[in-house]
Design a protein around this motif. Structure first.
Motif, PDB file in Angstrom:
ATOM      1  N   ARG A 165     138.838 -43.372  59.612  1.00 13.82           N
ATOM      2  CA  ARG A 165     137.414 -43.436  59.966  1.00 13.82           C
ATOM      3  C   ARG A 165     136.543 -43.626  58.735  1.00 13.82           C
ATOM      4  NH1 ARG A 165     136.585 -37.892  62.639  1.00 13.82           N
ATOM      5  NH2 ARG A 165     137.636 -37.416  60.707  1.00 13.82           N
TER       6      ARG A 165
ATOM      7  N   GLU B 299     132.812 -43.663  62.335  1.00 11.44           N
ATOM      8  CA  GLU B 299     133.432 -44.579  63.290  1.00 11.44           C
ATOM      9  C   GLU B 299     134.841 -44.942  62.823  1.00 11.44           C
ATOM     10  OE1 GLU B 299     131.923 -48.429  65.823  1.00 11.44           O
ATOM     11  OE2 GLU B 299     130.964 -48.014  63.913  1.00 11.44           O
ATOM     12  N   LYS B 300     135.709 -45.207  63.786  1.00 11.62           N
ATOM     13  CA  LYS B 300     137.073 -45.637  63.482  1.00 11.62           C
ATOM     14  C   LYS B 300     137.047 -47.048  62.894  1.00 11.62           C
ATOM     15  CE  LYS B 300     141.646 -46.036  65.375  1.00 11.62           C
ATOM     16  NZ  LYS B 300     142.539 -45.870  66.476  1.00 11.62           N
ATOM     17  N   ILE B 301     137.889 -47.302  61.896  1.00 13.43           N
ATOM     18  CA  ILE B 301     138.016 -48.647  61.323  1.00 13.43           C
ATOM     19  C   ILE B 301     138.599 -49.547  62.411  1.00 13.43           C
ATOM     20  CG2 ILE B 301     139.147 -50.051  59.560  1.00 13.43           C
ATOM     21  CD1 ILE B 301     139.121 -47.513  57.765  1.00 13.43           C
ATOM     22  N   TRP B 302     137.932 -50.628  62.712  1.00 12.91           N
ATOM     23  CA  TRP B 302     138.232 -51.458  63.871  1.00 12.91           C
ATOM     24  C   TRP B 302     139.053 -52.709  63.577  1.00 12.91           C
ATOM     25  CZ3 TRP B 302     133.555 -50.509  61.663  1.00 12.91           C
ATOM     26  CH2 TRP B 302     132.941 -51.574  61.005  1.00 12.91           C
ATOM     27  N   THR B 303     139.415 -52.932  62.329  1.00 14.47           N
ATOM     28  CA  THR B 303     140.147 -54.137  61.966  1.00 14.47           C
ATOM     29  C   THR B 303     141.101 -53.843  60.817  1.00 14.47           C
ATOM     30  OG1 THR B 303     139.929 -56.426  61.172  1.00 14.47           O
ATOM     31  CG2 THR B 303     138.295 -54.850  60.391  1.00 14.47           C
TER      32      THR B 303
END
Length: 159
Positions: free
Chosen positions: A132, A146-150
């Motif tokens: 995150r 926020e969670k890392i999305w990529t």
């Protein structure tokens, strides 16, 4: 004369005992000016910057915003590290160029996470652990965790 001989001997034994005590209880043994000391200071600055970024939770995004109440992504990281005692350049790309690049295996809380497309860095946040980041994502949003999305991310450590 024997007192002069015993004083250094006692100091040597006291020093050895202190080192052994520190080793036994897991205390750090960092020599001033060493690489380990520089790394310990970097971790301290990064930990402070992470706390500062988290304290800005809910602050609105503003393009070009550098705080203390509104931020864009690189404005948040610049602000947090400045308050922690480290200077960073203004943009995400400039910040990437200024950091020591590290692998995802070596990332630590407080490291910078750079989102990129090819060689172009377009976003930055501060790694909070467990995949995150704290960041200021986009217009209409607020500073948040926020969670890392990529997987298209690079990591950098502020020196």
């Amino acid at each position: 004369m024997s007192a002069q001989v015993h004083v250094p001997s006692l100091l040597t034994r006291a020093g050895t005992a202190t080192v052994l005590t520190l080793a036994a209880v897991g205390g750090p043994m960092i020599a001033p000016g060493s690489v380990a000391e520089a790394q310990a200071q970097a971790v301290t600055h990064s930990a402070k910057a992470l706390k500062i970024a988290a304290s800005k939770r809910g602050s609105p995004y503003r393009y070009g915003g550098t705080g203390p109440h509104r931020f864009d992504c690189s404005g948040l990281t610049q602000y947090a590290f400045k308050k922690a005692g480290k200077r960073l350049p203004r943009t995400a790309q400039q910040q990437y160029n200024k950091t020591r690049h590290i692998s995802s295996w070596h990332r630590q809380r407080g490291d910078l996470v750079f989102f990129h497309y090819g060689r172009f860095v377009y976003h930055v946040g501060i790694y909070a652990g467990k995949g995150r980041i704290w960041h200021s994502p986009k217009s209409g949003a607020v500073v948040r965790l926020e969670k890392i999305w990529t997987r298209s991310v690079w990591y950098g450590r502020v020196r």
